[in-house]
Design an enzyme around this catalytic site. Structure first.
Site, PDB file in Angstrom:
ATOM      1  N   LYS A  25     -51.633  30.452 -13.311  1.00  0.00           N
ATOM      2  CA  LYS A  25     -52.301  29.302 -12.679  1.00  0.00           C
ATOM      3  C   LYS A  25     -51.560  28.012 -13.024  1.00  0.00           C
ATOM      4  CE  LYS A  25     -55.547  31.594 -10.678  1.00  0.00           C
ATOM      5  NZ  LYS A  25     -55.668  31.668  -9.238  1.00  0.00           N
ATOM      6  N   SER A  43     -57.752  27.222 -12.589  1.00  0.00           N
ATOM      7  CA  SER A  43     -58.662  27.666 -13.647  1.00  0.00           C
ATOM      8  C   SER A  43     -58.614  26.721 -14.831  1.00  0.00           C
ATOM      9  CB  SER A  43     -58.210  29.055 -14.084  1.00  0.00           C
ATOM     10  OG  SER A  43     -58.795  29.389 -15.305  1.00  0.00           O
ATOM     11  N   TYR A  73     -52.659  35.348 -17.435  1.00  0.00           N
ATOM     12  CA  TYR A  73     -53.429  34.902 -16.269  1.00  0.00           C
ATOM     13  C   TYR A  73     -53.385  33.376 -16.162  1.00  0.00           C
ATOM     14  CZ  TYR A  73     -57.516  33.134 -13.882  1.00  0.00           C
ATOM     15  OH  TYR A  73     -58.342  32.387 -13.090  1.00  0.00           O
TER      16      TYR A  73
END
Ligand code: UDP
Length: 283
Positions: free
Chosen positions: A95, A66, A91
């Site tokens: 990643k 991402s 989040y």
């Protein structure tokens, strides 16, 4: 993904050449409230997958990363050579940690052939209107929320902050049509199946940024609907502006996004109106 035995069973039954790993949780807001759930699903999922891949000598991997790995950008557009880390949400950190782990394993074992695709903001739906995003939780990305307000399932869209340093004060993102994202994966697969890369990172975006207010206005115009909104406080962990430099993917993968922001709005709305209850049968 959390059960190594069931992943192992799949690898033992099939002859697999390459893996595209999409399975993860992805809502920034939710990740701030449920960090352990995000670390558990996103981290343990990939670790189990890598263990199974190594055991069965499957070394070709396309990983969904991402643009959040870049953290708050110091300059735009973002290139793959820009600094990663210093991330404001859980989040994004999952990643980032995974990207670092993938770098480590590909350094330790030269058999690995990995492409991590740094998605910007995927939106839209399949043009048939039969496949689309069906959010099942209260944490929803912007376009599905706009669409749910437009169809009357939610009363009003809350805009998270109008005091950012952008043209109209609302957050800027690089929205990419999911079908362009899909072709990006095919391009990545072709690349890893034909070349020895070790590990490579590519931005998948359009290279253009849109504010929240601009997106609402385009959605309203293209689909002839109204999207009432209210301005709220900034969302914790949010970034002001992000958009990609997409030249590396263009050169290396021979890939370029071709769908417009209008296509994204139109296709999402088709999916929404044909399936007002998402994948659920009538309620
Ligand atoms: N956003 C918003 N209201 C919402 C959802 C999102 O104003 O209900 C804004 C958010 O602050 C960001 C942009 O829309 O500027 C895109 O957010 P999204 O959650 O879709 O993706 P993110 O970039 O956070 O992964």
């Amino acid at each position: 993904m959390l059960n190594l035995d069931s992943i192992d069973e799949i690898f033992s039954k099939h002859s697999i050449n390459a893996v595209i790993h999409f399975a993860a949780m992805k809502a920034v807001g939710e990740s701030m409230q449920l960090p352990l759930l995000y670390y558990k699903n996103n981290m343990i999922g990939i670790i189990n997958l890598l263990i199974a891949m190594e055991k069965y000598h499957v070394y070709n991997l396309v990983f969904s990363s991402s643009c959040t790995v870049y953290g708050e950008p110091s300059k735009l557009p973002l290139t793959e050579y820009d600094h990663t880390g210093n991330i404001s949400n859980v989040y994004g950190r999952t990643k980032y940690f995974i990207e670092e782990m993938l770098k480590d394993i590909s350094k330790a074992d030269l058999n690995w052939n990995i492409i991590a695709l740094r998605y910007f903001n995927p939106v839209g739906a399949h043009v048939s209107g039969k496949i689309g995003e069906d959010p099942t939780k209260k944490f929803t990305n912007l376009m599905p929320y706009i669409s749910q307000v437009a169809i009357g399932k939610k009363p009003v869209l809350e805009i998270y902050g109008s005091d950012y340093d952008t043209v109209d004060g609302t957050g800027v993102r690089d929205y990419i049509h999911v079908m362009d994202l899909a072709t990006g994966h095919i391009a990545a697969l072709k690349k890893i199946m034909s070349e020895r890369l070790g590990i490579k990172f590519y931005n998948l975006g359009t290279g253009k940024g849109w504010t929240v207010l601009q997106l609402i206005s385009i959605f309203e115009k293209v689909n002839k609907v109204k999207v009432p909104f209210v301005i709220k406080a900034r969302r914790v962990g949010d970034i002001s502006s992000m958009y990609a430099d997409v030249s590396l993917a263009e050169t290396d993968l021979k890939w370029k996004a071709s769908r417009t922001i209008e296509d994204m709005c139109r296709d999402f709305w088709r999916w929404q109106t044909l399936n007002p209850n998402g994948y659920k049968t009538k309620l």
